[in-house]
Scaffold this motif. Structure first.
Motif, PDB file in Angstrom:
ATOM      1  N   VAL A  58       0.839  -1.207   0.000  1.00  0.00           N
ATOM      2  CA  VAL A  58       0.000   0.000   0.000  1.00  0.00           C
ATOM      3  C   VAL A  58       0.872   1.255   0.000  1.00  0.00           C
ATOM      4  N   ASP A  59       1.911   1.290   0.849  1.00  0.00           N
ATOM      5  CA  ASP A  59       2.780   2.459   0.918  1.00  0.00           C
ATOM      6  C   ASP A  59       3.477   2.716  -0.423  1.00  0.00           C
ATOM      7  N   LEU A  60       3.931   1.624  -1.076  1.00  0.00           N
ATOM      8  CA  LEU A  60       4.572   1.787  -2.387  1.00  0.00           C
ATOM      9  C   LEU A  60       3.564   2.220  -3.438  1.00  0.00           C
ATOM     10  N   ALA A  61       2.360   1.654  -3.374  1.00  0.00           N
ATOM     11  CA  ALA A  61       1.317   2.034  -4.332  1.00  0.00           C
ATOM     12  C   ALA A  61       0.969   3.513  -4.197  1.00  0.00           C
ATOM     13  N   LYS A  62       0.942   4.009  -2.978  1.00  0.00           N
ATOM     14  CA  LYS A  62       0.671   5.439  -2.764  1.00  0.00           C
ATOM     15  C   LYS A  62       1.781   6.284  -3.400  1.00  0.00           C
ATOM     16  N   GLY A  63       3.021   5.819  -3.276  1.00  0.00           N
ATOM     17  CA  GLY A  63       4.127   6.526  -3.911  1.00  0.00           C
ATOM     18  C   GLY A  63       4.030   6.509  -5.423  1.00  0.00           C
ATOM     19  N   LEU A  64       3.546   5.402  -5.979  1.00  0.00           N
ATOM     20  CA  LEU A  64       3.352   5.319  -7.424  1.00  0.00           C
ATOM     21  C   LEU A  64       2.261   6.293  -7.882  1.00  0.00           C
ATOM     22  N   GLU A 160       8.080   7.699   0.940  1.00  0.00           N
ATOM     23  CA  GLU A 160       8.059   9.088   1.420  1.00  0.00           C
ATOM     24  C   GLU A 160       7.220   9.973   0.500  1.00  0.00           C
ATOM     25  N   ARG A 161       7.348   9.755  -0.797  1.00  0.00           N
ATOM     26  CA  ARG A 161       6.604  10.591  -1.745  1.00  0.00           C
ATOM     27  C   ARG A 161       5.102  10.383  -1.624  1.00  0.00           C
ATOM     28  N   GLY A 162       4.682   9.183  -1.271  1.00  0.00           N
ATOM     29  CA  GLY A 162       3.254   8.896  -1.196  1.00  0.00           C
ATOM     30  C   GLY A 162       2.649   9.047   0.183  1.00  0.00           C
ATOM     31  N   SER A 163       3.396   9.628   1.107  1.00  0.00           N
ATOM     32  CA  SER A 163       2.938   9.678   2.494  1.00  0.00           C
ATOM     33  C   SER A 163       1.630  10.437   2.670  1.00  0.00           C
ATOM     34  N   LEU A 164       1.343  11.393   1.788  1.00  0.00           N
ATOM     35  CA  LEU A 164       0.119  12.193   1.925  1.00  0.00           C
ATOM     36  C   LEU A 164      -1.041  11.654   1.092  1.00  0.00           C
ATOM     37  N   VAL A 165      -0.793  10.607   0.300  1.00  0.00           N
ATOM     38  CA  VAL A 165      -1.858  10.017  -0.511  1.00  0.00           C
ATOM     39  C   VAL A 165      -2.719   9.125   0.388  1.00  0.00           C
ATOM     40  N   PRO A 166      -4.026   9.298   0.393  1.00  0.00           N
ATOM     41  CA  PRO A 166      -4.877   8.485   1.276  1.00  0.00           C
ATOM     42  C   PRO A 166      -4.960   7.033   0.814  1.00  0.00           C
ATOM     43  N   ASP A 171      -7.043   1.915  -2.686  1.00  0.00           N
ATOM     44  CA  ASP A 171      -8.095   0.904  -2.600  1.00  0.00           C
ATOM     45  C   ASP A 171      -9.102   1.041  -3.730  1.00  0.00           C
ATOM     46  N   SER A 172      -9.419   2.258  -4.096  1.00  0.00           N
ATOM     47  CA  SER A 172     -10.391   2.453  -5.177  1.00  0.00           C
ATOM     48  C   SER A 172      -9.800   2.014  -6.518  1.00  0.00           C
ATOM     49  N   LEU A 173      -8.492   2.260  -6.729  1.00  0.00           N
ATOM     50  CA  LEU A 173      -7.850   1.810  -7.971  1.00  0.00           C
ATOM     51  C   LEU A 173      -7.790   0.277  -8.024  1.00  0.00           C
ATOM     52  N   ARG A 174      -7.463  -0.331  -6.893  1.00  0.00           N
ATOM     53  CA  ARG A 174      -7.372  -1.802  -6.860  1.00  0.00           C
ATOM     54  C   ARG A 174      -8.710  -2.442  -7.190  1.00  0.00           C
ATOM     55  N   ARG A 175      -9.784  -1.868  -6.720  1.00  0.00           N
ATOM     56  CA  ARG A 175     -11.100  -2.481  -6.888  1.00  0.00           C
ATOM     57  C   ARG A 175     -11.642  -2.375  -8.312  1.00  0.00           C
TER      58      ARG A 175
END
Length: 633
Positions: A58-64, A160-166, A171-175
């Protein structure tokens, strides 16, 4: 035309994307160890639980997401088999991106072709050298926006780059990822031309794994424990991706070994102690040769060879019994086998960690002799069949009805047909979506819903499939004889001195072979020769002895084929076929056309030398080639 299929699929069709399995495992079994790492150069393995892996993904996905990676974007991963490969691939799938595996050993031209053909927007590399390779071709890659270097802390920077992405954004992209969404663009080996990008859906990659887990998963789980797999096959190859999928979807503990060389792999096996082992035939052949060399160096060579013969005989008798074709091992054979279990087999298994009871070979056909040897020492080694265009598995050995020398029966849900010319045709949910940017190649491969594999095979009356070779590899001699080289090459490699073998003979009066030697076993073999005071006589004696030994290996290989198909001339080459000389693909397959071109002079000389020794009137040209030659270089 023979047609065969097993029962319908036994598992429910996959829903959603591949990343869902990570989230589902974390929800159902949050504390289950699913990955293991060696941190800071330690040889000790640290377990990582399902919930920890989910959180990392999840943390890496937020960074992506923060980096602008969106559904349908393609990101290449150009790295060896390592922990980062797994978590990054699942992070990419979680946001609907497509993974493009690239061998880290690929040349500059291959990297440029794949990144441009797949229109990659990002690439993950390991080290500075790979950064330089990608950097040297960036000018021709207008779509490429990101280069992430693992050894420079790329994962930490993404987190670190994705730390502010909820979390909700991921989850919405995965679904919204569907089973038929493209998950991987896997490029073929390019052994006969430009690599082709095979579009594999989430369904393609998941369905074969789920079928195998449903019907075979229980075989690799130790009593009261968890199955474990040491992943060392490259994830750049679909076989490696299939191993990763089996572990992540089946709740197996997976460790990574990025250096699959002999010493590194042996040490990792001893420390990780897997219960299940997946490899290619060359690995199983190399392990067998190492067993033999070690035994001979310890003065126990004769004991090992007797034990190996007993193992094969015992396994063959057990196999005939379980197939209803014989009474099983006799009393004498059982007693011999029990003796060697205590004195030999237990130690051989211990060298692989001591817990492996099941192993699978794929990538190319496995010899019956090797399969029986491993089964006889207590490791049930079975061959399967699949290819890049089928996301891996098409066949597997039916539990309790395994038949060595075949690749088993068709997996439930898949259909296999053998055309009149012997080509294997495949249909089912694992078949790929098509080749990227090449509609003509897609139409040529997919014919009325059937994939033309290019492989040749035989389906017997019980539904077991035997691979006999590749359609494009068939050799046609000047006498019109068609020869599939796979059987000869396989048997040649069984000799401990022979490392690689390529059978040649197109438009020649007989079949020939180019051989390379195993450097480790050659060094040992030279040390066994009786020393001579005169270096010149020693060199001549060594060359004569080596010539005779290789001639015996050729004769043994010829015993498996008809006289007209047997090898009559051969030459030992001074260097192996390798990536560095352009004679192997990144997936370690032989570039046959390139080998024939590269050694054209040697091949001509090989046949010319034979012809000059046979210049005499004969009624039939084929009679010139009655006896095999010892052409040596």
């Amino acid at each position: 035309m023979r047609d065969f299929a097993l029962a319908p699929p036994v598992s429910a069709p996959p829903t959603g994307g591949l990343a869902d399995s990570i989230f589902e495992r974390a929800l159902l079994e949050p504390t289950l160890p699913v990955l293991a790492r060696r941190l800071g150069g330690s040889s000790e393995w640290t377990d990582i639980t399902a919930v920890e892996v989910r959180d990392t993904v999840v943390d890496l996905a937020k960074g992506l997401v923060a980096s602008g990676i969106s559904p349908g974007h393609r990101v290449a991963i150009m790295a060896r088999t390592r922990y980062e490969w797994t978590v990054l691939s699942y992070a990419l799938w979680a946001v609907g991106a497509e993974v493009v595996p690239v061998y880290p050993t690929s040349s500059r031209e291959q990297v440029e072709w794949i990144l441009r053909d797949a229109a990659c927007v990002g690439v993950v590399v390991e080290d500075e050298q790979s950064v330089m390779t990608v950097g040297s071709v960036c000018a021709s890659l207008p779509m490429l926006r990101h280069v992430w270097q693992l050894d420079a802390g790329a994962l930490d920077k993404l987190v670190e780059r994705g730390s502010l992405v909820p979390f909700a954004a991921v989850d919405s992209l995965r679904r919204i990822v569907l089973p038929d969404s493209t998950a991987v663009i896997a490029y073929t080996s390019g052994s006969t031309g430009r690599p082709l990008g095979c579009a594999l859906s989430h369904r393609s990659l998941a369905s074969g794994c789920d079928t195998l887990l449903e019907g075979w998963g229980h075989l690799v789980v130790p009593p009261g424990g968890q199955a474990s797999v040491l992943a060392f096959l490259p994830f750049s190859h679909v076989y490696g991706l299939m191993v990763q999928g089996l572990c992540m979807r089946g709740g197996m503990l997976m460790g990574h070994e990025s250096e699959p060389s002999g010493d590194s792999l042996a040490a990792a096996l001893r420390s990780f102690r897997p219960t299940y082992f997946c490899a290619v035939p060359s690995v199983f052949e190399k392990i067998y040769k190492n067993y033999l060399r070690s035994a001979r160096e310890a003065g126990r060579g004769a004991l090992f060879e007797r034990a190996a013969d007993t193992a094969r005989d015992f396994a063959a008798a057990v196999q005939r019994h379980r197939l209803g074709e014989g009474p099983g091992p006799g009393l004498d054979l059982r007693l011999q086998h029990a003796l060697y279990e205590r004195t030999v087999y237990r130690g051989l298994r211990g060298a692989l960690g001591g817990r492996i009871r099941r192993a699978t070979s794929g990538g190319s056909p496995l010899s019956r002799e090797i399969s029986l040897f491993y089964e006889g020492i207590g490791i049930y080694l079975n061959d399967g069949y699949g290819l890049t265009e089928t996301a891996g598995g098409v066949t597997a050995q039916p539990p309790g009805r395994e038949r060595s020398g075949t690749v088993g029966k068709v997996l439930p849900g898949m259909d296999v047909r053998v055309a009149d010319d012997g080509e294997i045709l495949v249909r089912g949910p694992s078949v790929f979506q098509g080749y990227v940017n090449d509609e003509a190649a897609t139409r040529a491969a997919l014919r009325g819903g059937w994939l033309a594999t290019g492989d040749l095979g035989i389906l017997d009356s019980d539904g077991y499939l035997t691979i006999t070779g590749r359609k494009k590899d068939v050799i046609i001699t000047s006498n019109g004889k068609s020869v599939a080289p796979a059987t000869l090459e396989q048997r040649l490699r069984m000799h401990p001195l022979i490392h690689q073998a390529v059978v040649v003979g197109d438009n020649r009066p007989c079949v020939g072979a180019l051989l390379t030697l195993d450097p480790d076993f050659l060094a040992y073999w030279r040390g066994t020769l009786e020393p001579r005071p005169d270096p010149r006589s020693r060199d001549a004696r060594e060359e004569n002895a080596l010539r005779e030994e290789i001639a015996r290996a050729v004769a043994a290989a010829n015993s498996a084929v008809s006289r007209s198909e047997s090898i009559r001339v051969f030459r030992v080459l001074p260097e192996p076929f390798a990536l560095s000389n352009g004679l192997l693909t990144p997936s370690m397959k032989l570039r046959r056309d390139a080998i024939v071109r590269h050694y054209a002079l040697e091949i001509d000389a090989m046949y010319q030398a034979r012809a000059e020794t046979r210049r005499q009137p004969v009624p039939d040209e084929s009679a010139v080639w009655e006896d095999s030659d010892n052409v040596f270089r």
